[in-house]
Design an enzyme around this catalytic site. Structure first.
Site, PDB file in Angstrom:
ATOM      1  CG  HIS A 165      12.489  50.641  15.773  1.00 40.15           C
ATOM      2  ND1 HIS A 165      11.577  51.054  14.834  1.00 40.15           N
ATOM      3  CD2 HIS A 165      13.433  49.946  15.091  1.00 40.15           C
ATOM      4  CE1 HIS A 165      11.957  50.648  13.639  1.00 40.15           C
ATOM      5  NE2 HIS A 165      13.074  49.955  13.774  1.00 40.15           N
ATOM      6  CB  SER A 217      16.356  50.364  13.168  1.00 36.20           C
ATOM      7  OG  SER A 217      16.256  48.967  13.304  1.00 36.20           O
TER       8      SER A 217
END
Length: 246
Positions: A211, A147
């Site tokens: 993220h 991610s």
């Protein structure tokens, strides 16, 4: 983990499909490692029941980032922010990540070139996981997933293709497919990650901070590397593609 449940993206492209061998190779490698590892539950070598759970914990600890161990000077631990990029914890985790990598990675790779995109993906992914580990240095939880790297791809895509149309499925609008430019959709996604990061409990869960770090790194890299004169203005393509939320 990169598990987005708010919208499912697709990007309108021209008829000619861009060449993106690195993106496809990353997707293939992540899939192969997942189905042969213990998390998929398909490999009988890992057993079942308690034996399988123990194998999964050992696997994630070996190849994932454990923040409490990362800064102790171990060469093996120093490599884990790279190895963790290819390990996923569940089918939902894997498919969610790879959907975003496919949608945004193909055009970004074509714009950057194969070698630069590979170094960009690995470098930003490593730094994103490193940033998360630094902010949670006492954690004993294993962190796995691509991610951070994929968030960097989203950040770069936002800078390089701000006008590209992204088809989104919004649950509060009964999953009605709507098309918005990337400069609206991707900052909205980043804002959701920021809000979620502030409310995230300690312990296992989604690494929203990774993220955000990856997204910021990707945007800044594209801004510094390509400059204002190389941004691409994308007009809507005649036939947008569609995908379902995994």
């Amino acid at each position: 983990m990169f598990m987005i449940g708010n919208w499912s993206p697709t990007v309108s492209r021209a008829t000619r499909r861009p060449s993106a061998p690195v993106t496809y190779a990353l997707i293939t490698l992540c899939c192969l490692l997942f189905v042969t590892g213990p998390a998929a539950g398909l490999n009988p070598a890992y057993g079942s029941g308690d034996a399988l759970l123990a194998a999964q914990r050992a696997y994630f600890h070996r190849w994932g980032v454990v923040p409490a161990e990362l800064f102790q000077g171990s060469p093996r631990a120093a490599l884990t922010p790279a190895t963790a990029l290819f390990v996923h914890g569940s089918w939902v985790h894997l498919l969610g990540n790879l959907l975003f990598l496919y949608v945004f990675g193909v055009m970004t790779e074509e714009r950057m070139g194969r070698v630069q995109f590979t170094l960009f993906y690995l470098g930003c992914g490593y730094l994103a996981l490193l940033g998360y580990a630094a902010a949670n240095s006492a954690s004993q939880q294993s962190l796995v997933g691509a991610s951070g790297a994929i968030s960097a791809v989203l950040g770069a895509f936002l800078y390089l293709f701000p006008g590209a149309r992204v088809t989104s499925l919004l649950p509060f609008l009964f999953f009605l497919p709507l098309r918005f430019p990337a400069w609206i959709v991707l900052p909205f996604w980043a804002a959701l990650q920021w809000l979620a990061a502030g409310q995230a409990p300690t312990g296992p869960g989604v690494a929203y901070l990774a993220h955000l770090v990856g997204f910021g790194l990707g945007f800044v890299y594209a801004w510094v590397r390509f400059g204002r004169t190389t941004r691409v203005k994308s007009a809507p393509a005649p036939a947008p593609e569609g995908e379902n939320q995994p």
